[in-house]
Design an enzyme around this catalytic site. Structure first.
Site, PDB file in Angstrom:
ATOM      1  CG  ASP A   1      -1.750  -1.241   1.367  1.00  0.00           C
ATOM      2  OD1 ASP A   1      -1.984  -1.894   0.335  1.00  0.00           O
ATOM      3  OD2 ASP A   1      -2.144  -1.575   2.491  1.00  0.00           O
TER       4      ASP A   1
ATOM      5  NE  ARG B   1     -16.950  -8.767 -21.160  1.00  0.00           N
ATOM      6  CZ  ARG B   1     -18.090  -8.344 -21.739  1.00  0.00           C
ATOM      7  NH1 ARG B   1     -18.668  -7.216 -21.324  1.00  0.00           N
ATOM      8  NH2 ARG B   1     -18.631  -9.045 -22.719  1.00  0.00           N
TER       9      ARG B   1
ATOM     10  NE  ARG C   1      -0.687  -9.672   0.588  1.00  0.00           N
ATOM     11  CZ  ARG C   1      -1.699  -9.804   1.447  1.00  0.00           C
ATOM     12  NH1 ARG C   1      -2.550  -8.807   1.613  1.00  0.00           N
ATOM     13  NH2 ARG C   1      -1.851 -10.901   2.138  1.00  0.00           N
TER      14      ARG C   1
HETATM   15  O1  F6P Z   1      -2.304  -4.099   3.301  1.00  0.00           O
HETATM   16  C1  F6P Z   1      -2.046  -4.944   2.223  1.00  0.00           C
HETATM   17  C2  F6P Z   1      -3.310  -5.447   1.601  1.00  0.00           C
HETATM   18  O2  F6P Z   1      -2.979  -6.271   0.500  1.00  0.00           O
HETATM   19  C3  F6P Z   1      -4.290  -4.356   1.170  1.00  0.00           C
HETATM   20  O3  F6P Z   1      -3.907  -3.724  -0.015  1.00  0.00           O
HETATM   21  C4  F6P Z   1      -5.575  -5.148   1.085  1.00  0.00           C
HETATM   22  O4  F6P Z   1      -6.675  -4.309   1.273  1.00  0.00           O
HETATM   23  C5  F6P Z   1      -5.440  -6.124   2.229  1.00  0.00           C
HETATM   24  O5  F6P Z   1      -4.052  -6.213   2.530  1.00  0.00           O
HETATM   25  C6  F6P Z   1      -5.963  -7.504   1.941  1.00  0.00           C
HETATM   26  O6  F6P Z   1      -5.894  -8.228   3.116  1.00  0.00           O
HETATM   27  P1  F6P Z   1      -6.036  -9.809   3.192  1.00  0.00           P
HETATM   28  O7  F6P Z   1      -4.725 -10.397   2.760  1.00  0.00           O
HETATM   29  O8  F6P Z   1      -6.326 -10.072   4.611  1.00  0.00           O
HETATM   30  O9  F6P Z   1      -7.129 -10.203   2.260  1.00  0.00           O
END
Ligand code: F6P
Length: 358
Positions: free
Chosen positions: A140, A276, A285
């Site tokens: 983030d 779409r 991630r």
């Molecule tokens: O803080 C990192 C993050 O990937 C955010 O961008 C997202 O809103 C959240 O974590 C998602 O969390 P989780 O992995 O618990 O679904």
């Protein structure tokens, strides 16, 4: 006898965590420290015995720095001050956790986390008299006093690649493509990837928009002969009704999500264009860290071990003006570092003709 540093990763994972752990272990060993890895974040300290293992430089001789995720595991839903118990109640288990950390015989703790984790870890450190140093990580990029946090660059690279892949299919089908990206309350991923990936519209929570303005932009593209449009939207962008879109998981936990699918039909109706939606999600991630994230993780990990060796605690290592520095951790997490609506990148985007829907 050498002294010992404990290290844990906490909160949502991201690419570059293993490179940071490696850097801490390498530098700590050079300086004569042992490193104890605490598994699954603070949750590992609730196990009896605590889930820990010694980390040695030889553990990192292979491909670990290239790997996404965290070799230590992590947790983002086990706040020890409000620990969710099996019977549905919530309990303050901070003293238990502090006792477990002290029982490890560590002289200092390094936490690799985001603002939420740092808030918890610094409270624990103050309460328990634990020497703490933080390393900022989060896709983030919302931690203050650092130009960038570990994991952001990789997430932006993934989102940029997604736009690169959406553009040809959008052009082949005369479509409007909406890409929803993560970022929690900060629009950094959407803004940065939107510029790098040639988006026509960038929607971030920091700038309010209307469907009419978005439609105006798309129609003007059509008038100029363009047969497709790319929109990137941050997950925390609210609907025109002012409501955040959220997903509720089993057990009642919520996360942002759904704004892309919410906007899709509205934009289709307002523009007459086939639309779409792609939701990128946790793909941002995972995966191997970019070279920027490896460099950042290496520099910050080294600096964190040096701070411990120098006895400087209550600090967060940060990246400022192309070097690793240290800042007050309390100051770094005081405010969520969000997109500055009048900032340089927003100006760049506007100068490129990108609309923010405002
Ligand atoms: O803080 C990192 C993050 O990937 C955010 O961008 C997202 O809103 C959240 O974590 C998602 O969390 P989780 O992995 O618990 O679904």
């Amino acid at each position: 006898m050498s002294k010992t540093i404990g290290i844990l990763t906490s909160g949502g994972d991201c690419a570059g965590l293993n490179a940071a752990i490696r850097a801490v272990v390498f530098r700590a060993h050079q300086l004569g420290w042992k490193v104890l890895g605490i598994e699954t974040g603070t949750a590992g300290l609730f196990d009896s015995p605590p889930k820990v293992r010694e980390l040695k430089p030889k553990d990192f001789s292979g491909n670990v720095m290239r790997l996404g995720g965290t070799i230590l595991g992590t947790t983002n839903n086990r706040n020890p001050f409000e620990y969710p118990m099996d019977d549905g109640s919530v309990k303050d288990r901070s003293e238990e956790l502090i006792a477990a950390a002290k029982g490890l015989g560590i002289e200092a703790l390094i936490g690799v986390g985001g603002d939420g984790s740092f808030d918890i870890l610094t409270r624990l450190a103050t309460q328990g008299g634990i020497n703490f140093v933080g390393i900022p990580k989060t896709i983030d990029n919302d931690v203050g006093l650092t130009d960038v946090s570990i994991g952001f660059d990789t997430a932006v690279a993934v989102a940029t690649e997604a736009l690169d892949r959406l553009q040809p299919t959008a052009a082949s089908h005369d479509r409007v493509m909406i890409l929803e990206v993560m970022g929690r309350d900060a629009g950094h991923i959407a803004l940065t990837a939107g510029i790098a990936g040639g988006a026509d519209v960038i929607l971030v929570p920091e700038v309010s928009y209307t469907i009419e303005k978005i439609a105006e932009k798309i129609k003007s593209l059509k008038t100029s002969g363009r047969n497709f449009a790319l929109i990137i939207v941050s997950e925390a962008v609210k609907g025109p009704d002012g409501e955040a879109r959220e997903v509720v998981f089993h057990g009642g936990e919520t996360r942002y999500g759904g704004i892309g699918h919410y906007l899709g039909p509205k934009i289709a109706e307002a523009t007459g264009s086939e639309t779409r939606v792609t939701v990128l999600g946790h793909v941002q991630r995972g995966g191997s860290p970019t070279y920027n994230d490896r460099l950042l993780a290496s520099a910050l990990g080294v600096k964190a071990a040096e701070l411990v060796n120098d006895g400087k605690f209550g600090r967060m290592v940060a990246w400022q003006n192309r070097q690793a520095v240290d800042v007050s951790i309390a100051d770094a997490i005081k405010d969520c570092h969000t997109v500055e609506p009048q900032g340089a990148l927003v100006k760049t985007a506007r100068a490129l003709g990108i609309s923010f829907g405002d």
